[in-house]
Design a protein around this motif. Sequence first.
Motif, PDB file in Angstrom:
ATOM      1  N   ARG A 162      -5.258  63.503  32.779  1.00 53.41           N
ATOM      2  CA  ARG A 162      -6.664  63.166  32.528  1.00 53.41           C
ATOM      3  C   ARG A 162      -6.786  61.853  31.759  1.00 53.41           C
ATOM      4  O   ARG A 162      -7.676  61.039  32.034  1.00 53.41           O
ATOM      5  N   LYS A 163      -5.881  61.647  30.829  1.00 51.70           N
ATOM      6  CA  LYS A 163      -5.893  60.405  30.059  1.00 51.70           C
ATOM      7  C   LYS A 163      -5.622  59.203  30.961  1.00 51.70           C
ATOM      8  O   LYS A 163      -6.314  58.169  30.880  1.00 51.70           O
ATOM      9  N   GLN A 165      -6.088  59.082  34.202  1.00 51.10           N
ATOM     10  CA  GLN A 165      -7.215  58.919  35.123  1.00 51.10           C
ATOM     11  C   GLN A 165      -8.362  58.161  34.460  1.00 51.10           C
ATOM     12  O   GLN A 165      -8.998  57.303  35.091  1.00 51.10           O
ATOM     13  N   LYS A 166      -8.637  58.471  33.201  1.00 52.48           N
ATOM     14  CA  LYS A 166      -9.679  57.734  32.489  1.00 52.48           C
ATOM     15  C   LYS A 166      -9.299  56.267  32.340  1.00 52.48           C
ATOM     16  O   LYS A 166     -10.133  55.370  32.533  1.00 52.48           O
ATOM     17  N   GLU A 167      -8.038  56.010  31.997  1.00 55.13           N
ATOM     18  CA  GLU A 167      -7.597  54.624  31.858  1.00 55.13           C
ATOM     19  C   GLU A 167      -7.676  53.891  33.197  1.00 55.13           C
ATOM     20  O   GLU A 167      -8.093  52.721  33.250  1.00 55.13           O
ATOM     21  N   ALA A 169      -9.733  54.582  35.634  1.00 52.62           N
ATOM     22  CA  ALA A 169     -11.145  54.352  35.941  1.00 52.62           C
ATOM     23  C   ALA A 169     -11.671  53.132  35.194  1.00 52.62           C
ATOM     24  O   ALA A 169     -12.414  52.310  35.749  1.00 52.62           O
ATOM     25  N   VAL A 170     -11.267  52.996  33.931  1.00 52.83           N
ATOM     26  CA  VAL A 170     -11.692  51.825  33.158  1.00 52.83           C
ATOM     27  C   VAL A 170     -11.133  50.549  33.767  1.00 52.83           C
ATOM     28  O   VAL A 170     -11.836  49.531  33.910  1.00 52.83           O
TER      29      VAL A 170
END
Length: 219
Positions: A162-163, A165-167, A169-170
């Motif tokens: 999840r971490k 994936q967030k990175e 996406a950014v």
Amino acid sequence: MEEQQRRSAEDLPGVPPSTPDTAGEHAPVPAGKPGPAEPRRSRLKIFNKLMEKSLQRLVADAGFSRFCHSFHPLCKQNPQMAEVIHKQFISDLQKSIQDEISNMIEEGNLEVKLENLDKLEELAKGTPEPTWRPSGVPEQDVCSVLVSYHQGQEEYVRRELRKLQKENAVLADQVLAGRQTIAQSEQRIAAAVEEWKSSVADLESFVLSLCPSENFDSL
């Protein structure tokens, strides 16, 4: 001879004199009123007490009578000198054993380890669940340990995923914003080029209007 042995044992350094057992002289606890719970002694104190008791028993076993039995000619010829030698022997023996115990505690870091065990025991008192014990079936014990371990690892991997994936996406948003900026820059450059071409064409038309070609032909 027994009196001399008792006196020599009482004169030894570090060995307290024997005291009569008074365990049965304490007043009985009234029925229905449990006595106060004694605080649990630390493992380090228990270890030191155990070493002290063991040393006392060793000294008691190495009494003057046994020394005289092993060195009978010396004790028979000069009892006073034999008693002095025995006292010195016991003193050196105690010092040597105490030094070995101190080295063992220092090399094994027993003081810190025993204190950590006491802390773990205190923490376990507030745990409502019973302490895990092996069931006797290795397959079940291994599975019970590995399942919880793998579940923890799976949860860790999910958090990391999840971490990431967030990175990602950014980073994707940043790349998209960069592409939009580049496209806008290309559009501005193209518009500037078109404007420049139009200005050049207007300039050429203006120059031709001032100096028509037939004027040059007449010359």
